[in-house]
Design a protein around this motif. Structure first.
Motif, mmCIF file in Angstrom:
data_model
loop_
_atom_site.group_PDB
_atom_site.id
_atom_site.type_symbol
_atom_site.label_atom_id
_atom_site.label_comp_id
_atom_site.label_asym_id
_atom_site.label_seq_id
_atom_site.Cartn_x
_atom_site.Cartn_y
_atom_site.Cartn_z
ATOM 1 N N SER A 3 31.039 -56.654 -6.762
ATOM 2 C CA SER A 3 31.116 -55.461 -5.878
ATOM 3 C C SER A 3 29.695 -54.665 -5.635
ATOM 4 O O SER A 3 29.605 -54.220 -4.736
ATOM 5 N N GLY A 4 28.710 -55.644 -6.904
ATOM 6 C CA GLY A 4 27.127 -54.214 -7.268
ATOM 7 C C GLY A 4 27.213 -53.340 -7.242
ATOM 8 O O GLY A 4 26.239 -52.369 -7.552
ATOM 9 N N ARG A 54 34.583 -60.689 -10.037
ATOM 10 C CA ARG A 54 35.792 -60.841 -10.022
ATOM 11 C C ARG A 54 36.449 -61.667 -8.972
ATOM 12 O O ARG A 54 37.904 -61.365 -8.757
ATOM 13 N N HIS A 89 25.438 -54.793 -12.498
ATOM 14 C CA HIS A 89 24.605 -56.448 -11.756
ATOM 15 C C HIS A 89 23.180 -56.014 -11.236
ATOM 16 O O HIS A 89 22.766 -56.906 -11.578
ATOM 17 N N GLY A 133 31.910 -62.075 -3.962
ATOM 18 C CA GLY A 133 33.369 -61.302 -4.506
ATOM 19 C C GLY A 133 32.684 -60.573 -5.945
ATOM 20 O O GLY A 133 33.245 -60.380 -6.364
HETATM 21 C C1 LIG Z 1 26.438 -50.948 -20.592
HETATM 22 C C2 LIG Z 1 27.462 -51.522 -19.221
HETATM 23 C C3 LIG Z 1 26.363 -53.128 -18.856
HETATM 24 C C4 LIG Z 1 26.490 -54.421 -17.976
HETATM 25 N N1 LIG Z 1 26.402 -54.934 -18.197
HETATM 26 C C5 LIG Z 1 26.287 -55.640 -17.043
HETATM 27 C C6 LIG Z 1 25.781 -56.992 -16.376
HETATM 28 O O1 LIG Z 1 24.941 -57.682 -17.443
HETATM 29 N N2 LIG Z 1 26.212 -57.769 -15.348
HETATM 30 C C7 LIG Z 1 27.268 -57.251 -14.481
HETATM 31 O O2 LIG Z 1 27.615 -58.058 -13.214
HETATM 32 N N3 LIG Z 1 28.317 -56.151 -15.521
HETATM 33 C C8 LIG Z 1 27.558 -55.474 -16.286
HETATM 34 N N4 LIG Z 1 28.834 -54.587 -16.654
HETATM 35 C C9 LIG Z 1 29.796 -54.134 -15.749
HETATM 36 C C10 LIG Z 1 30.076 -52.987 -14.033
HETATM 37 O O3 LIG Z 1 29.821 -52.393 -14.610
HETATM 38 C C11 LIG Z 1 30.299 -54.151 -13.282
HETATM 39 O O4 LIG Z 1 31.941 -53.306 -13.828
HETATM 40 C C12 LIG Z 1 30.724 -55.536 -12.979
HETATM 41 O O5 LIG Z 1 29.676 -56.275 -12.442
HETATM 42 C C13 LIG Z 1 31.807 -55.960 -11.938
HETATM 43 O O6 LIG Z 1 31.699 -57.172 -11.495
HETATM 44 P P1 LIG Z 1 33.114 -57.415 -10.072
HETATM 45 O O7 LIG Z 1 31.651 -56.563 -8.818
HETATM 46 O O8 LIG Z 1 32.262 -59.049 -10.259
HETATM 47 O O9 LIG Z 1 33.710 -57.083 -10.249
HETATM 48 P P2 LIG Z 1 34.440 -55.975 -9.651
HETATM 49 O O10 LIG Z 1 33.608 -54.531 -9.064
HETATM 50 O O11 LIG Z 1 36.243 -55.869 -9.354
HETATM 51 O O12 LIG Z 1 33.902 -56.380 -7.637
HETATM 52 C C14 LIG Z 1 34.841 -57.363 -6.840
HETATM 53 C C15 LIG Z 1 34.383 -57.514 -5.640
HETATM 54 O O13 LIG Z 1 35.059 -58.924 -5.008
HETATM 55 C C16 LIG Z 1 35.437 -58.366 -3.649
HETATM 56 N N5 LIG Z 1 36.259 -58.870 -3.379
HETATM 57 C C17 LIG Z 1 37.800 -59.753 -4.067
HETATM 58 N N6 LIG Z 1 38.442 -60.264 -3.716
HETATM 59 C C18 LIG Z 1 37.805 -60.368 -2.495
HETATM 60 C C19 LIG Z 1 37.990 -61.709 -1.699
HETATM 61 N N7 LIG Z 1 39.270 -62.741 -1.340
HETATM 62 N N8 LIG Z 1 36.785 -62.422 -0.469
HETATM 63 C C20 LIG Z 1 35.833 -61.335 -0.499
HETATM 64 N N9 LIG Z 1 35.177 -60.291 -1.761
HETATM 65 C C21 LIG Z 1 35.950 -59.634 -2.091
HETATM 66 C C22 LIG Z 1 35.260 -56.169 -4.085
HETATM 67 O O14 LIG Z 1 35.680 -55.927 -2.483
HETATM 68 C C23 LIG Z 1 35.393 -56.313 -4.833
HETATM 69 O O15 LIG Z 1 34.023 -55.917 -4.260
HETATM 70 C C24 LIG Z 1 27.669 -53.481 -17.673
HETATM 71 C C25 LIG Z 1 29.005 -52.167 -17.310
HETATM 72 C C26 LIG Z 1 28.688 -51.557 -18.229
HETATM 73 C C27 LIG Z 1 29.533 -50.193 -18.750
#
Ligand SMILES: Cc1cc2nc3c(=O)[nH]c(=O)nc-3n(C[C@H](O)[C@H](O)[C@H](O)COP(=O)(O)OP(=O)(O)OC[C@H]3O[C@@H](n4cnc5c(N)ncnc54)[C@H](O)[C@@H]3O)c2cc1C
Length: 323
Positions: A270-271, A212, A275, A268
């Motif tokens: 979060s971990g 994200r 994921h 970008g």
């Molecule tokens: C049953 C279930 C199954 C799921 N299965 C999966 C799956 O298969 N895969 C998966 O990925 N998720 C899965 N999820 C979702 C998971 O819980 C997270 O919501 C999702 O992984 C978050 O995605 P993200 O890290 O891209 O977003 P976010 O958590 O929003 O993280 C975004 C990160 O970007 C960083 N960031 C923002 N701007 C910048 C910048 N300019 N430069 C550097 N860093 C920046 C922020 O610090 C943040 O750490 C599942 C959830 C559930 C409940």
């Protein structure tokens, strides 16, 4: 007793996951004894003799014109016929989309259990023990098999293929099986390849994934450029896929694909645990995130704390420099 390996082919090409399964079968056969037997379903021989170099002693080929495309019921009938005839010690399937659909059918027909998504197999005094991750990768479970044959699906990239053994070829034998193709319950009508012709994330040696933090689909061009210089495929977090920024085929994680490349670059992201469930087996993990407390850094081998919109172009530029 033999070890059976399902040989997955698509469009007449044997997939690399089958070579990994053959490699593991050869290692198991060295301690269990018995031959390694491939079982392939296809409309025509996709060049199976060369699988001798990958560890197959022989390959049973089930041919049917309907097998130009995957057919779950037909493939299961063929595999079950091989299981009945050979009474193998174990049957290995890749944990690919096809293997995940096929293995439970064959296990059910043989009335045995199935250990899915295995990352290691050991021989404990003639008894196979499989290791598989549970609770979204938080814990490892060891499972033994009370009944024979042991059936397992193997995660991609967790098992090494053999170094090709020059000059060794496998004998191909036709496999007899009974199946009524005229009354299918489901039929695969088409397979649509992902756009861009890039390798699937499960097969790529390097994966560059965006989350994200990429802020929008248009910024994935930054990751495409980095992936191009690295020879990588692009992956994505679920947040990005749910937002419609990237196709589902790129999603890494619990409800996406499980990858184990040599290098995984998380940009970008979060971990979140879901994921991590899909990528912590990567050999080297690099995380780029502006938040120093992001959980991804706990699993990263190298972490870059910074704004991805500065770091990624700088990294791409540096990698483009002649060395
Ligand atoms: C049953 C279930 C199954 C799921 N299965 C999966 C799956 O298969 N895969 C998966 O990925 N998720 C899965 N999820 C979702 C998971 O819980 C997270 O919501 C999702 O992984 C978050 O995605 P993200 O890290 O891209 O977003 P976010 O958590 O929003 O993280 C975004 C990160 O970007 C960083 N960031 C923002 N701007 C910048 C910048 N300019 N430069 C550097 N860093 C920046 C922020 O610090 C943040 O750490 C599942 C959830 C559930 C409940």
């Amino acid at each position: 007793m033999s070890i059976l390996v399902f040989i997955e082919q698509r469009d007449g090409k044997v997939r690399s996951v089958s070579r990994e399964a053959l490699g593991e079968a050869s290692r198991l056969a060295a301690s269990l004894g018995g031959p390694v037997v491939g079982v392939c379903c296809a409309a025509a021989d996709p060049g199976l003799a060369e699988l001798g170099a990958a560890g197959a002693d022989n390959v049973l080929l089930a041919t049917h014109e309907a097998f130009a495309k995957y057919d779950g019921a037909g493939y299961a009938a063929a595999l079950s016929a091989a299981v009945k005839t050979l009474a193998p010690a174990a049957v290995l399937f890749p944990a690919s989309a096809m293997g995940r659909d096929l293995a439970p059918r064959v296990a059910a027909q043989a009335c045995v259990g199935l250990a899915s998504e295995c990352s290691a197999i050991s021989n404990a005094g003639g008894r196979l023990v499989a290791t598989r991750s549970v609770y979204a990768g938080k814990a490892l479970q060891k499972v033994a098999f009370p009944a024979s044959p042991a059936m397992l699906t193997l995660r991609a990239k967790m098992f090494a293929a053999l170094e090709p053994q020059a000059g060794k070829s496998a004998a191909i034998e036709p496999l007899a099986f009974a199946w009524d193709a005229a009354a299918p319950r489901a039929r695969v009508t088409a397979l649509v390849a992902a756009k861009g012709g890039k390798q699937d994330v499960t097969e790529a040696e390097i994966v560059v994934s965006g989350g994200r933090g990429m802020k929008g689909p248009e910024h994935f061009a930054l990751l495409e450029s980095l992936a191009d210089v690295l020879g990588a495929s692009v992956g994505a977090s679920r947040a990005v896929v749910d937002a419609g920024w990237r196709p589902h085929g790129e999603q890494v994680g619990q409800t996406g694909k499980v990858v184990a490349p040599k290098l995984y670059v998380a940009v970008g992201i979060s971990g979140a645990i879901q994921h991590l469930a899909g990528m912590t087996s990567s050999r080297c993990i690099v995380a780029i995130n502006k938040d120093p407390d992001a959980p991804i850094f706990k699993v990263a081998d190298y972490g870059i704390v910074g704004d991805l919109f500065e770091v990624v172009p700088a990294l791409t530029g540096a990698l483009q420099q002649p060395r």
